[in-house]
Design a protein around this motif. Structure first.
Motif, PDB file in Angstrom:
ATOM      1  N   HIS A 110       0.835  -1.116   0.054  1.00  0.00           N
ATOM      2  CA  HIS A 110       0.059   0.050   0.033  1.00  0.00           C
ATOM      3  C   HIS A 110       0.647   1.325  -0.093  1.00  0.00           C
ATOM      4  N   ASP A 111       0.375   2.357  -0.168  1.00  0.00           N
ATOM      5  CA  ASP A 111       0.778   3.819  -0.262  1.00  0.00           C
ATOM      6  C   ASP A 111       0.466   4.663   1.144  1.00  0.00           C
ATOM      7  N   PHE A 112      -0.111   3.835   2.362  1.00  0.00           N
ATOM      8  CA  PHE A 112      -0.529   4.918   3.382  1.00  0.00           C
ATOM      9  C   PHE A 112       0.724   5.215   4.206  1.00  0.00           C
ATOM     10  N   GLY A 113       1.008   6.268   4.319  1.00  0.00           N
ATOM     11  CA  GLY A 113       2.161   6.551   5.105  1.00  0.00           C
ATOM     12  C   GLY A 113       1.939   6.215   6.627  1.00  0.00           C
ATOM     13  N   GLY A 114       2.945   5.664   7.209  1.00  0.00           N
ATOM     14  CA  GLY A 114       2.886   5.470   8.376  1.00  0.00           C
ATOM     15  C   GLY A 114       2.232   4.043   8.860  1.00  0.00           C
ATOM     16  N   GLU A 115       1.605   3.504   7.886  1.00  0.00           N
ATOM     17  CA  GLU A 115       0.898   2.291   8.272  1.00  0.00           C
ATOM     18  C   GLU A 115       1.869   1.107   8.226  1.00  0.00           C
ATOM     19  N   PRO A 116       1.452  -0.143   8.678  1.00  0.00           N
ATOM     20  CA  PRO A 116       2.238  -1.172   8.905  1.00  0.00           C
ATOM     21  C   PRO A 116       2.423  -1.825   7.511  1.00  0.00           C
ATOM     22  N   VAL A 117       3.449  -2.502   7.275  1.00  0.00           N
ATOM     23  CA  VAL A 117       3.510  -3.145   5.916  1.00  0.00           C
ATOM     24  C   VAL A 117       3.930  -4.531   6.026  1.00  0.00           C
ATOM     25  N   LEU A 118       4.044  -4.920   7.364  1.00  0.00           N
ATOM     26  CA  LEU A 118       4.302  -6.284   7.633  1.00  0.00           C
ATOM     27  C   LEU A 118       3.679  -6.853   8.697  1.00  0.00           C
ATOM     28  N   PHE A 119       3.033  -8.063   8.687  1.00  0.00           N
ATOM     29  CA  PHE A 119       2.345  -8.501   9.707  1.00  0.00           C
ATOM     30  C   PHE A 119       2.934  -9.970   9.984  1.00  0.00           C
ATOM     31  N   PHE A 120       3.136 -10.230  11.408  1.00  0.00           N
ATOM     32  CA  PHE A 120       3.465 -11.695  11.718  1.00  0.00           C
ATOM     33  C   PHE A 120       2.439 -11.961  12.934  1.00  0.00           C
ATOM     34  N   HIS A 121       1.680 -13.241  12.480  1.00  0.00           N
ATOM     35  CA  HIS A 121       0.563 -13.668  13.357  1.00  0.00           C
ATOM     36  C   HIS A 121       0.973 -14.804  13.955  1.00  0.00           C
ATOM     37  N   GLU A 122       0.309 -15.065  15.284  1.00  0.00           N
ATOM     38  CA  GLU A 122       0.505 -16.345  15.992  1.00  0.00           C
ATOM     39  C   GLU A 122      -1.056 -16.713  16.197  1.00  0.00           C
ATOM     40  N   ILE A 123      -1.660 -17.759  15.503  1.00  0.00           N
ATOM     41  CA  ILE A 123      -2.901 -18.156  15.558  1.00  0.00           C
ATOM     42  C   ILE A 123      -3.065 -19.399  16.300  1.00  0.00           C
ATOM     43  N   GLY A 124      -4.061 -19.336  17.434  1.00  0.00           N
ATOM     44  CA  GLY A 124      -4.415 -20.608  18.118  1.00  0.00           C
ATOM     45  C   GLY A 124      -5.106 -21.593  17.648  1.00  0.00           C
ATOM     46  N   PRO A 125      -5.240 -22.810  17.904  1.00  0.00           N
ATOM     47  CA  PRO A 125      -6.177 -23.818  17.469  1.00  0.00           C
ATOM     48  C   PRO A 125      -7.531 -23.533  17.440  1.00  0.00           C
ATOM     49  N   ASP A 126      -7.869 -22.389  18.134  1.00  0.00           N
ATOM     50  CA  ASP A 126      -9.453 -21.820  17.770  1.00  0.00           C
ATOM     51  C   ASP A 126      -9.581 -20.914  16.900  1.00  0.00           C
ATOM     52  N   ARG A 127      -8.416 -20.575  15.932  1.00  0.00           N
ATOM     53  CA  ARG A 127      -8.344 -19.521  15.096  1.00  0.00           C
ATOM     54  C   ARG A 127      -8.248 -18.131  15.773  1.00  0.00           C
ATOM     55  N   TRP A 128      -8.105 -18.082  17.013  1.00  0.00           N
ATOM     56  CA  TRP A 128      -7.888 -16.505  17.458  1.00  0.00           C
ATOM     57  C   TRP A 128      -6.492 -16.086  17.598  1.00  0.00           C
ATOM     58  N   GLU A 129      -6.285 -14.890  17.187  1.00  0.00           N
ATOM     59  CA  GLU A 129      -4.670 -14.483  17.440  1.00  0.00           C
ATOM     60  C   GLU A 129      -4.320 -14.142  18.676  1.00  0.00           C
ATOM     61  N   THR A 130      -3.296 -14.874  19.094  1.00  0.00           N
ATOM     62  CA  THR A 130      -2.721 -14.590  20.434  1.00  0.00           C
ATOM     63  C   THR A 130      -1.571 -13.821  20.396  1.00  0.00           C
ATOM     64  N   ARG A 131      -1.013 -13.653  19.503  1.00  0.00           N
ATOM     65  CA  ARG A 131       0.348 -12.534  19.415  1.00  0.00           C
ATOM     66  C   ARG A 131       0.342 -12.061  17.954  1.00  0.00           C
ATOM     67  N   ARG A 132       0.911 -10.730  17.829  1.00  0.00           N
ATOM     68  CA  ARG A 132       1.099 -10.013  16.647  1.00  0.00           C
ATOM     69  C   ARG A 132       2.246  -9.189  16.823  1.00  0.00           C
ATOM     70  N   VAL A 133       2.977  -9.052  15.470  1.00  0.00           N
ATOM     71  CA  VAL A 133       3.947  -8.284  15.337  1.00  0.00           C
ATOM     72  C   VAL A 133       3.632  -7.069  14.202  1.00  0.00           C
ATOM     73  N   GLN A 134       3.865  -6.136  14.356  1.00  0.00           N
ATOM     74  CA  GLN A 134       3.503  -5.328  13.125  1.00  0.00           C
ATOM     75  C   GLN A 134       4.873  -4.545  12.687  1.00  0.00           C
ATOM     76  N   GLY A 135       5.313  -4.616  11.443  1.00  0.00           N
ATOM     77  CA  GLY A 135       6.527  -4.035  10.782  1.00  0.00           C
ATOM     78  C   GLY A 135       6.214  -2.852  10.114  1.00  0.00           C
ATOM     79  N   TYR A 136       6.870  -1.805  10.293  1.00  0.00           N
ATOM     80  CA  TYR A 136       6.653  -0.700   9.656  1.00  0.00           C
ATOM     81  C   TYR A 136       7.929  -0.334   8.548  1.00  0.00           C
ATOM     82  N   GLN A 137       7.487   0.730   7.544  1.00  0.00           N
ATOM     83  CA  GLN A 137       8.761   1.078   6.539  1.00  0.00           C
ATOM     84  C   GLN A 137      10.011   1.507   7.268  1.00  0.00           C
ATOM     85  N   ASP A 138       9.801   2.229   8.200  1.00  0.00           N
ATOM     86  CA  ASP A 138      11.052   2.831   8.986  1.00  0.00           C
ATOM     87  C   ASP A 138      11.825   1.652   9.617  1.00  0.00           C
ATOM     88  N   GLY A 139      11.382   0.543   9.879  1.00  0.00           N
ATOM     89  CA  GLY A 139      12.120  -0.711  10.411  1.00  0.00           C
ATOM     90  C   GLY A 139      11.388  -0.818  11.672  1.00  0.00           C
TER      91      GLY A 139
END
Length: 112
Positions: A14-43
């Motif tokens: 995308h071209d939305f300034g300041g928005e995350p460009v990368l996501f890492f998700h940990e998803i449990g057996p019930d399909r609910w997210e338990t942990r997340r990491v968001q990565g941004y263009q500035d590192g």
């Protein structure tokens, strides 16, 4: 025995300034997210779990579906990763400061 977890790496093109460009998700057996990491263009790497959410770094409010549905969307590249890759990114990520983020009105988020 530990429950079976699933780990995803999702790039958001995308071209939305300041928005995350990368996501890492940990998803449990019930399909609910338990942990997340968001990565941004500035590192920056910011993380969230059930006890630590702030600003725009939040866990999903709905259970996750199939990664193929995310990967089929033109604005995303998505793949399953292993736990070791997720844990390496998790260790590098920091907790967000309260009020961080900056999701623009009307902007999209990755569909889960």
């Amino acid at each position: 025995m530990d429950p079976v977890m699933e780990y995803w790496r999702v790039e958001w093109h995308h071209d939305f300034g300041g928005e995350p460009v990368l996501f890492f998700h940990e998803i449990g057996p019930d399909r609910w997210e338990t942990r997340r990491v968001q990565g941004y263009q500035d590192g920056r790497l910011l993380r969230a779990d059930a006890g630590h959410e702030a600003g725009d770094v939040l866990l999903a409010e709905v259970p996750f579906g199939d990664i193929a549905d995310v990967a089929a969307q033109e604005e995303f590249s998505a793949r399953v990763i292993d736990r070791h890759e997720f844990e390496a990114v998790w260790r590098r990520a920091r907790w967000p400061a309260s009020g961080s983020g900056g999701h623009p009105a009307g902007g999209q988020r990755p569909a889960v």
